[in-house]
Design a protein around this motif. Sequence first.
Motif, PDB file in Angstrom:
ATOM      1  N   ILE A 137      53.480  25.339  87.684  1.00 22.74           N
ATOM      2  CA  ILE A 137      52.613  25.552  88.845  1.00 22.74           C
ATOM      3  C   ILE A 137      51.834  24.287  89.191  1.00 22.74           C
ATOM      4  N   GLY A 138      51.533  23.467  88.188  1.00 20.65           N
ATOM      5  CA  GLY A 138      50.766  22.254  88.445  1.00 20.65           C
ATOM      6  C   GLY A 138      51.569  21.117  89.038  1.00 20.65           C
ATOM      7  N   VAL A 139      52.906  21.211  89.020  1.00 21.88           N
ATOM      8  CA  VAL A 139      53.759  20.119  89.509  1.00 21.88           C
ATOM      9  C   VAL A 139      53.712  20.060  91.032  1.00 21.88           C
ATOM     10  N   ARG A 140      53.539  18.852  91.587  1.00 24.55           N
ATOM     11  CA  ARG A 140      53.378  18.682  93.029  1.00 24.55           C
ATOM     12  C   ARG A 140      54.551  19.244  93.819  1.00 24.55           C
ATOM     13  N   ALA A 141      55.767  19.044  93.337  1.00 21.21           N
ATOM     14  CA  ALA A 141      56.950  19.462  94.096  1.00 21.21           C
ATOM     15  C   ALA A 141      57.199  20.962  94.035  1.00 21.21           C
ATOM     16  N   VAL A 142      56.512  21.669  93.140  1.00 24.40           N
ATOM     17  CA  VAL A 142      56.724  23.108  92.966  1.00 24.40           C
ATOM     18  C   VAL A 142      55.677  23.879  93.767  1.00 24.40           C
ATOM     19  N   LEU A 143      56.144  24.661  94.745  1.00 28.64           N
ATOM     20  CA  LEU A 143      55.217  25.449  95.558  1.00 28.64           C
ATOM     21  C   LEU A 143      54.878  26.775  94.894  1.00 28.64           C
ATOM     22  N   ASN A 144      55.887  27.454  94.371  1.00 25.78           N
ATOM     23  CA  ASN A 144      55.673  28.751  93.730  1.00 25.78           C
ATOM     24  C   ASN A 144      56.708  28.956  92.631  1.00 25.78           C
ATOM     25  N   VAL A 145      56.317  29.703  91.598  1.00 27.83           N
ATOM     26  CA  VAL A 145      57.210  30.014  90.482  1.00 27.83           C
ATOM     27  C   VAL A 145      57.110  31.499  90.172  1.00 27.83           C
ATOM     28  N   ASN A 146      58.260  32.135  90.023  1.00 26.06           N
ATOM     29  CA  ASN A 146      58.294  33.539  89.627  1.00 26.06           C
ATOM     30  C   ASN A 146      59.122  33.661  88.356  1.00 26.06           C
TER      31      ASN A 146
ATOM     32  N   LEU B 107      52.819  22.378  74.569  1.00 22.29           N
ATOM     33  CA  LEU B 107      52.473  22.841  75.910  1.00 22.29           C
ATOM     34  C   LEU B 107      50.996  23.184  76.028  1.00 22.29           C
ATOM     35  N   GLU B 108      50.445  23.829  75.015  1.00 17.47           N
ATOM     36  CA  GLU B 108      49.059  24.280  75.109  1.00 17.47           C
ATOM     37  C   GLU B 108      48.055  23.155  74.889  1.00 17.47           C
ATOM     38  N   GLU B 109      48.339  22.260  73.949  1.00 11.91           N
ATOM     39  CA  GLU B 109      47.352  21.259  73.562  1.00 11.91           C
ATOM     40  C   GLU B 109      47.594  19.889  74.184  1.00 11.91           C
ATOM     41  N   GLY B 110      48.809  19.640  74.660  1.00 10.52           N
ATOM     42  CA  GLY B 110      49.088  18.352  75.288  1.00 10.52           C
ATOM     43  C   GLY B 110      48.466  18.263  76.671  1.00 10.52           C
ATOM     44  N   ALA B 111      48.470  17.069  77.251  1.00  3.88           N
ATOM     45  CA  ALA B 111      47.901  16.875  78.587  1.00  3.88           C
ATOM     46  C   ALA B 111      48.656  17.721  79.606  1.00  3.88           C
ATOM     47  N   PRO B 112      47.970  18.243  80.625  1.00  4.60           N
ATOM     48  CA  PRO B 112      48.635  19.045  81.660  1.00  4.60           C
ATOM     49  C   PRO B 112      49.797  18.278  82.290  1.00  4.60           C
ATOM     50  N   LEU B 113      50.866  18.995  82.588  1.00  5.31           N
ATOM     51  CA  LEU B 113      52.086  18.368  83.087  1.00  5.31           C
ATOM     52  C   LEU B 113      51.837  17.573  84.366  1.00  5.31           C
ATOM     53  N   GLN B 114      50.954  18.057  85.229  1.00  2.70           N
ATOM     54  CA  GLN B 114      50.715  17.360  86.494  1.00  2.70           C
ATOM     55  C   GLN B 114      50.107  15.974  86.284  1.00  2.70           C
ATOM     56  N   LEU B 115      49.440  15.742  85.140  1.00  3.14           N
ATOM     57  CA  LEU B 115      48.880  14.426  84.850  1.00  3.14           C
ATOM     58  C   LEU B 115      49.862  13.546  84.086  1.00  3.14           C
ATOM     59  N   VAL B 116      50.887  14.180  83.510  1.00  4.50           N
ATOM     60  CA  VAL B 116      51.919  13.423  82.807  1.00  4.50           C
ATOM     61  C   VAL B 116      52.955  12.913  83.803  1.00  4.50           C
ATOM     62  N   ALA B 117      53.094  13.628  84.924  1.00  4.84           N
ATOM     63  CA  ALA B 117      54.026  13.212  85.976  1.00  4.84           C
ATOM     64  C   ALA B 117      53.441  12.018  86.723  1.00  4.84           C
ATOM     65  N   ASP B 118      53.951  11.762  87.931  1.00  2.57           N
ATOM     66  CA  ASP B 118      53.536  10.562  88.667  1.00  2.57           C
ATOM     67  C   ASP B 118      52.204  10.777  89.390  1.00  2.57           C
ATOM     68  N   ALA B 119      51.170  11.111  88.625  1.00  4.18           N
ATOM     69  CA  ALA B 119      49.851  11.301  89.220  1.00  4.18           C
ATOM     70  C   ALA B 119      49.307   9.958  89.700  1.00  4.18           C
ATOM     71  N   PRO B 120      48.839   9.869  90.946  1.00  4.63           N
ATOM     72  CA  PRO B 120      48.281   8.606  91.454  1.00  4.63           C
ATOM     73  C   PRO B 120      47.038   8.215  90.661  1.00  4.63           C
ATOM     74  N   PRO B 121      46.743   6.922  90.552  1.00  3.09           N
ATOM     75  CA  PRO B 121      45.546   6.478  89.827  1.00  3.09           C
ATOM     76  C   PRO B 121      44.272   7.150  90.333  1.00  3.09           C
ATOM     77  N   GLU B 122      44.182   7.316  91.669  1.00  2.00           N
ATOM     78  CA  GLU B 122      42.988   7.957  92.233  1.00  2.00           C
ATOM     79  C   GLU B 122      42.847   9.389  91.732  1.00  2.00           C
ATOM     80  N   ARG B 123      43.973  10.072  91.610  1.00  6.29           N
ATOM     81  CA  ARG B 123      43.965  11.453  91.123  1.00  6.29           C
ATOM     82  C   ARG B 123      43.518  11.501  89.662  1.00  6.29           C
ATOM     83  N   LEU B 124      44.019  10.598  88.844  1.00  8.90           N
ATOM     84  CA  LEU B 124      43.635  10.560  87.432  1.00  8.90           C
ATOM     85  C   LEU B 124      42.138  10.322  87.281  1.00  8.90           C
ATOM     86  N   ARG B 125      41.613   9.399  88.082  1.00  8.88           N
ATOM     87  CA  ARG B 125      40.182   9.091  87.973  1.00  8.88           C
ATOM     88  C   ARG B 125      39.311  10.239  88.477  1.00  8.88           C
ATOM     89  N   GLU B 126      39.854  11.036  89.412  1.00 12.55           N
ATOM     90  CA  GLU B 126      39.102  12.193  89.906  1.00 12.55           C
ATOM     91  C   GLU B 126      38.936  13.255  88.830  1.00 12.55           C
TER      92      GLU B 126
END
Length: 456
Positions: free
Chosen positions: A332-341, A412-431
């Motif tokens: 759900i956190g991945v930018r390219a994924v809109l919805n997951v069922n 999965l539970e203790e590692g960094a969220p997937l959306q921050l492991v992917a190509d998160a922009p520097p501005e997003r990481l700092r936010e």
Amino acid sequence: MHRVWKIFSVLGAVTLLSPCPAQAEADPIPTIVVSAEGLADPNYYRDQSIAYDEALRDAKGQAVEKAVGCFVSSRTVVENYALVSDRLISKSDGLIKSVFKVVNGGVQADGFYHVWIKAEIFAKPLSESLNQLSGKERSFLIKERGNPVVSVGILVESPESGERQECHTCNTEISSALMHFGYRVISDKKALEEKEARIKMMVSQGYPGQLASTFIRKMSDISVMGMVNLRKSPKINLAGIDVQTTLLTAWSLEAVDNHTSQIIFARNFQPPRGVMYNNEDEAVLKVGKQIGEVFSKDLFKSYIMRPSHEILMIVSGFEDRSLAKMLKKELIGVRAVLNVNFKEFLAGGETVFDVEFAGGREHFSNIVEDAVLGPLNRKFGKDAFHITEEHGDILRIAFDSSNLRQPFEEVLEEGAPLQLVADAPPERLREVVKSEELKQKVVKANPDAGKALMDL
């Protein structure tokens, strides 16, 4: 500068916006429904209520960012994140029609405060602003969506013999209209000849003919096919001269996605009654021009600018369904994924997901590799996930749990969220990442994030 022009032109055409009341009543604006994950650093926001507010605000911004990703590539969003954030994400409240589901996850084992939402985003798609787009903008958008090759093969039925033959005039006019609009075009004859040549090459290398025919697809992404029906009017004697005109009775058009065999456009055209032409050439010339104009625009709307694409993603190798549910939250956190069922957990460890991805079908497996599997493998520290089969709208992925340094659930539970492991922009990481503790966690899974976070 070139990329900045791209994002400005696209944002100007896509126009994610909040409607004025009068406009909303008279002409409802289309919406996109997305699921999103918001994050906040609880070590920075000591008051948990503030951390919740920040995570909810972040989730709304991520929902808008996903909606933007329906119309431009993820890379374009990343490279122009500051501009997208300033123009759209920071104004997320005015762009969201409604948030109809909020899950307050609180502080999870990964150390971040999580909030998940499902929201409806106002969107005025490019397809509705077609007349305002320049040829340069259309060409850019077509390239962004896979730059498909279109083959054209229209037949005409002779009014005298009833035989069907290639309509050269129709094909020329339709091809001309498509190329003028921004598409790459080849003849249907050439596409079939290239396919046959490749099949013969495979057979000469020892492959069975049936296998080669199945494996080699037509050498175009989209096939445009159709039939033009003509008939002759009864002869009329005028001043001693027999006069006979050509009547256009009907024409049909169909476009097929050669990757999936899906019909993406089908229409029967009925000409106005009483319209006559001096000869067959004049009739088919008229047909070609009309079909070319209509089809170019409809293909752009229904195929090129589809905001999303649903696929069936089957993952094998999970020991129990709880692991599948954990993976769903990550997706759900991945930018390219809109919805997951999460659809089914089958005997033998196969998990079936319905996944709605931003954008069209083109290069889909590459998107999955870059946006989902690559970050997951970085998070696990090995190539634990890989694609085993891609067929139509079905994607099979295998998970290999051997030689993992940590149990699956811990990663999965203790590692960094997937959306921050992917190509998160520097501005997003700092936010999102504010504290040293969470900075180290993110950098461990995503070393490239270290440079962006070094000033914390």
